[in-house]
Design an enzyme around this catalytic site. Structure first.
Site, PDB file in Angstrom:
ATOM      1  N   GLY A   1      59.411  71.719  70.766  1.00 37.58           N
ATOM      2  CA  GLY A   1      59.048  71.357  72.142  1.00 37.58           C
ATOM      3  C   GLY A   1      60.264  71.127  73.017  1.00 37.58           C
ATOM      4  N   GLY A   2      60.257  69.974  73.688  1.00 31.47           N
ATOM      5  CA  GLY A   2      61.358  69.653  74.597  1.00 31.47           C
ATOM      6  C   GLY A   2      62.703  69.603  73.897  1.00 31.47           C
TER       7      GLY A   2
ATOM      8  N   GLY B   1      80.568 104.551  81.985  1.00 33.03           N
ATOM      9  CA  GLY B   1      80.237 103.324  82.692  1.00 33.03           C
ATOM     10  C   GLY B   1      80.886 102.115  82.037  1.00 33.03           C
ATOM     11  N   ALA B   2      81.051 102.205  80.721  1.00 36.32           N
ATOM     12  CA  ALA B   2      81.629 101.066  80.002  1.00 36.32           C
ATOM     13  C   ALA B   2      83.077 100.811  80.451  1.00 36.32           C
ATOM     14  CB  ALA B   2      81.558 101.299  78.502  1.00 36.32           C
TER      15      ALA B   2
HETATM   16  C1  HXC Z   1      55.388  61.415  67.611  1.00 33.81           C
HETATM   17  C2  HXC Z   1      56.316  62.434  65.789  1.00 33.81           C
HETATM   18  C3  HXC Z   1      56.514  63.623  66.515  1.00 33.81           C
HETATM   19  C4  HXC Z   1      56.101  63.640  67.872  1.00 33.81           C
HETATM   20  C5  HXC Z   1      57.260  63.929  64.529  1.00 33.81           C
HETATM   21  N1  HXC Z   1      56.791  62.667  64.564  1.00 33.81           N
HETATM   22  N2  HXC Z   1      57.089  64.535  65.708  1.00 33.81           N
HETATM   23  N3  HXC Z   1      55.777  61.351  66.339  1.00 33.81           N
HETATM   24  N4  HXC Z   1      55.546  62.523  68.373  1.00 33.81           N
HETATM   25  N5  HXC Z   1      56.265  64.712  68.612  1.00 33.81           N
HETATM   26  C6  HXC Z   1      56.798  61.695  63.482  1.00 33.81           C
HETATM   27  C7  HXC Z   1      55.823  62.040  62.387  1.00 33.81           C
HETATM   28  O1  HXC Z   1      54.561  61.533  62.709  1.00 33.81           O
HETATM   29  C8  HXC Z   1      56.446  61.340  61.193  1.00 33.81           C
HETATM   30  O2  HXC Z   1      56.125  59.959  61.271  1.00 33.81           O
HETATM   31  C9  HXC Z   1      57.928  61.464  61.446  1.00 33.81           C
HETATM   32  O3  HXC Z   1      58.059  61.732  62.853  1.00 33.81           O
HETATM   33  C10 HXC Z   1      58.564  62.599  60.699  1.00 33.81           C
HETATM   34  O4  HXC Z   1      57.796  63.773  60.914  1.00 33.81           O
HETATM   35  P1  HXC Z   1      57.294  64.724  59.735  1.00 33.81           P
HETATM   36  O5  HXC Z   1      56.261  65.616  60.297  1.00 33.81           O
HETATM   37  O6  HXC Z   1      56.959  63.908  58.544  1.00 33.81           O
HETATM   38  O7  HXC Z   1      58.649  65.541  59.427  1.00 33.81           O
HETATM   39  P2  HXC Z   1      58.817  67.062  59.073  1.00 33.81           P
HETATM   40  O8  HXC Z   1      57.823  67.475  58.049  1.00 33.81           O
HETATM   41  O9  HXC Z   1      60.244  67.237  58.779  1.00 33.81           O
HETATM   42  O10 HXC Z   1      58.442  67.880  60.410  1.00 33.81           O
HETATM   43  C11 HXC Z   1      59.174  67.668  61.575  1.00 33.81           C
HETATM   44  C12 HXC Z   1      58.488  68.416  62.742  1.00 33.81           C
HETATM   45  C13 HXC Z   1      57.009  68.013  62.811  1.00 33.81           C
HETATM   46  C14 HXC Z   1      58.602  69.932  62.504  1.00 33.81           C
HETATM   47  C15 HXC Z   1      59.264  68.076  64.017  1.00 33.81           C
HETATM   48  O11 HXC Z   1      56.928  66.581  62.763  1.00 33.81           O
HETATM   49  C16 HXC Z   1      56.310  68.505  64.025  1.00 33.81           C
HETATM   50  O12 HXC Z   1      55.905  69.671  64.112  1.00 33.81           O
HETATM   51  N6  HXC Z   1      56.107  67.597  65.009  1.00 33.81           N
HETATM   52  C17 HXC Z   1      55.377  67.908  66.222  1.00 33.81           C
HETATM   53  C18 HXC Z   1      56.143  68.824  67.073  1.00 33.81           C
HETATM   54  C19 HXC Z   1      55.483  69.050  68.411  1.00 33.81           C
HETATM   55  O13 HXC Z   1      54.572  69.875  68.531  1.00 33.81           O
HETATM   56  N7  HXC Z   1      55.905  68.229  69.423  1.00 33.81           N
HETATM   57  C20 HXC Z   1      55.356  68.204  70.745  1.00 33.81           C
HETATM   58  C21 HXC Z   1      56.035  69.264  71.534  1.00 33.81           C
HETATM   59  S1  HXC Z   1      55.545  69.305  73.180  1.00 33.81           S
HETATM   60  P3  HXC Z   1      55.882  59.081  59.955  1.00 33.81           P
HETATM   61  O14 HXC Z   1      55.525  57.742  60.498  1.00 33.81           O
HETATM   62  O15 HXC Z   1      54.800  59.737  59.197  1.00 33.81           O
HETATM   63  O16 HXC Z   1      57.200  59.101  59.216  1.00 33.81           O
HETATM   64  C22 HXC Z   1      56.923  68.938  74.054  1.00 33.81           C
HETATM   65  C23 HXC Z   1      56.764  69.060  75.530  1.00 33.81           C
HETATM   66  C24 HXC Z   1      58.036  69.368  76.241  1.00 33.81           C
HETATM   67  O17 HXC Z   1      57.916  68.567  73.542  1.00 33.81           O
HETATM   68  C25 HXC Z   1      57.858  70.440  77.242  1.00 33.81           C
HETATM   69  C26 HXC Z   1      58.454  71.751  76.849  1.00 33.81           C
HETATM   70  C27 HXC Z   1      58.556  72.740  77.972  1.00 33.81           C
END
Ligand code: HXC
Length: 510
Positions: free
Chosen positions: A169-170, A404-405
């Site tokens: 994401g961000g 051109g290069a």
């Molecule tokens: C809250 C989060 C989180 C999130 C991870 N955690 N991402 N908590 N918000 N976005 C927490 C998990 O719940 C977990 O908590 C701990 O962090 C570790 O994560 P795991 O999943 O256990 O780790 P891992 O297996 O290594 O995977 C990491 C990851 C995955 C690939 C980053 O967590 C993931 O896919 N997260 C979501 C990513 C996502 O879709 N984010 C939103 C994007 S939207 P616990 O308590 O269990 O340890 C965005 C908008 C911006 O960012 C705009 C863009 C233009």
């Protein structure tokens, strides 16, 4: 007083623990350092000044009010790298996966604002899952604020991103708007959404490594500029790179003392270019032999290897080098090479880094794959970037400069300041065989005649003298004197002043 000091120390110790011992251990078990360990390695010893250590989130959804952790998942502040100020933030994966809340965002934007106001580089160490899901629009808004500052800082202060864990994401979009992205092999990933979401949405099964590992992003997508084997190596290399970069777009490049004489003659360069014009040689060798102490910091070393880009120093002053690489695809310009080099040229021009261009290019790569992929637009990016650049531009043609290069690779016609050629240079619209087959098509049935025509063409055009007769080449130089001549040229251009006409901004073909 003693009691309050003890209370402060207690709070500090607690904040330093982030998500706690267990999560720190898990971080180490994954082969990653913690945010604070990373900062210690990146900055000069004892130089880190931390801000906002006690910030907590304000979310009350999903029971979040019961889990508050001092610092809220990011460590921010400033310090020095080899004595020069940098601002930085380091995501703490042990706290809510380093995800960004409203308050976490405020910590980052505070640092971004300070870096911009005080005109110093900003480095982000990323290890985080994007917007904090529990916070919803507050987190999205927080990212919007970060993005806006990325854009306003672009071209004013260098912004560097180091991806050191799984990032989504961000936490990938913000890096994407910075100047350089570095990754760590096997422990860092970049994707808009992770493998689980991919499976749900597209039913595609893919590992994190396949989706967004360092190999993918340094060699396929070109999202990342370099990858390193572990956190320690990555951070030490960032320190090395920062020594090449100016602090902002007005300070000029840093100057480091050097023992390498600008007058150094390198005899071996006289035999670098092989007698057969189709035999490759390694452009890395030329770079190593002409820059200060052979020190070249390559950018995008694993992508579009037919062109080399990176930083070096001449007489202690940073220069950006763009060089065709005859070892790969004969150094041809294709879409990937053009995009790679264009972005590098623009970085150098933003930050007043003089550009050295080393040319050995047989032209643009023909064919449907390239044309369908938009070669015209991508090639135009590089042409545009060179033509708009106002920094000192020194060019050395070692062998081929075809078609051109020739124009594109910082020729005199697009404001190259000093354009040299080696005696082995061949400056022509195309190679002799291709040229003869077009202009003597009617004679193609007579191989003897064609061979004679090729010989004639080579004698007339496969040299630098036609261009030198017209002043398109300032001087034909001896290869062995290249370092000396280039150093002198940059010295002469030290106070170059050139301005493009006023405009809101240009419209580079994206
Ligand atoms: C809250 C989060 C989180 C999130 C991870 N955690 N991402 N908590 N918000 N976005 C927490 C998990 O719940 C977990 O908590 C701990 O962090 C570790 O994560 P795991 O999943 O256990 O780790 P891992 O297996 O290594 O995977 C990491 C990851 C995955 C690939 C980053 O967590 C993931 O896919 N997260 C979501 C990513 C996502 O879709 N984010 C939103 C994007 S939207 P616990 O308590 O269990 O340890 C965005 C908008 C911006 O960012 C705009 C863009 C233009």
């Amino acid at each position: 007083m003693k009691a309050v000091i003890e209370e402060l120390e207690k709070r500090r110790a607690n904040a330093r623990l982030g998500g706690g011992e267990k999560r720190i251990e898990a971080q180490h078990n994954r082969g990653k350092l913690t945010a604070r360990e990373r900062i210690d390695l990146l900055l000069d010893d004892g130089s880190f000044e931390e801000f906002d250590m006690f910030i907590e989130h304000r979310c009350v959804e999903f029971g979040m009010e019961k889990t508050k952790i001092s610092g809220d998942g990011v460590v921010t502040g400033w310090g020095t790298i080899n004595g020069r100020i940098v601002y930085l933030f380091a995501k703490d994966f042990t706290v809510f996966g380093g995800s960004l809340s409203e308050t976490h965002a405020r910590k980052i934007t505070k640092i971004q604002d300070m870096a911009l106001k005080n005109r110093a580089p900003i480095i982000g160490l990323f290890d985080a899952g994007g917007a904090r899901i529990q916070e919803g629009v507050d987190a999205l808004g927080g990212y919007g604020e970060v993005f806006q500052r990325n854009v306003l800082s672009s071209g004013v202060i260098p912004q560097i991103s180091v991806i050191m864990g799984p990032c989504a994401g961000g936490d990938v979009y913000s890096p994407a708007m910075t100047d350089f992205i570095f990754m760590v092999r096997d422990t860092s990933y970049m994707f808009v959404t992770g493998p689980d979401v991919v499976k749900t949405v597209t039913n595609e099964t893919v590992t994190a490594e396949e989706l967004g590992g360092a190999k993918v992003h340094t060699s396929k997508s070109s999202v990342a500029d370099r990858a390193y084997d572990n956190d320690v190596e990555a951070l030490l290399q960032i320190r090395r790179m920062m020594d090449f970069l100016p602090s902002n777009n007005t300070d000029g490049v840093p100057v480091l003392p050097t023992m390498d004489s600008a007058e150094r003659i390198e005899q071996s360069l006289d035999t670098l270019v092989p007698d057969n014009p189709n035999t490759p040689y390694n452009m890395h060798e030329l770079i190593a032999k002409i820059v200060d102490e052979g020190d070249f910091f390559e950018i995008q070393d694993a992508f579009a290897k037919n062109i080399l880009t990176g930083f070096a120093r001449m007489e202690g002053h940073t220069v950006g080098i763009i060089a065709n690489q005859p070892m790969v695809l004969a150094g041809v310009l294709d879409s990937d090479a053009s995009r790679k080099a264009a972005r590098f040229v623009r970085f150098c021009d933003c930050f007043e880094i003089p550009i050295l261009t080393l040319v050995d290019v047989p032209g643009f790569l023909p064919g449907t794959a390239q044309e369908y992929g938009g070669l015209i637009k991508h090639g135009a990016k590089l042409l545009f970037a060179y033509a708009e650049a106002t920094v000192p531009k020194v060019t050395v043609i070692t062998r081929k400069a075809y078609g051109g290069a020739y124009d594109v690779m910082s020729s005199k016609h697009i404001r190259g300041d000093v354009n040299y050629a080696w005696p082995s240079a061949e400056i022509a619209v195309m190679g002799a065989k291709g040229a003869v087959e077009i202009i003597y098509r009617s004679e193609l049935g007579d191989p003897e005649k064609i061979a004679g025509r090729i010989k004639d063409y080579e004698t007339r055009f496969a040299n630098p003298f036609v261009a030198a007769e017209r002043g398109y080449i300032d001087e034909v130089i001896l290869p062995r004197t290249t370092r000396k001549r280039v150093c002198r040229a940059f010295n002469m251009l030290r106070h170059k002043t050139l301005e493009n006409p006023w405009k809101k901004h240009d419209n580079i073909p994206l």
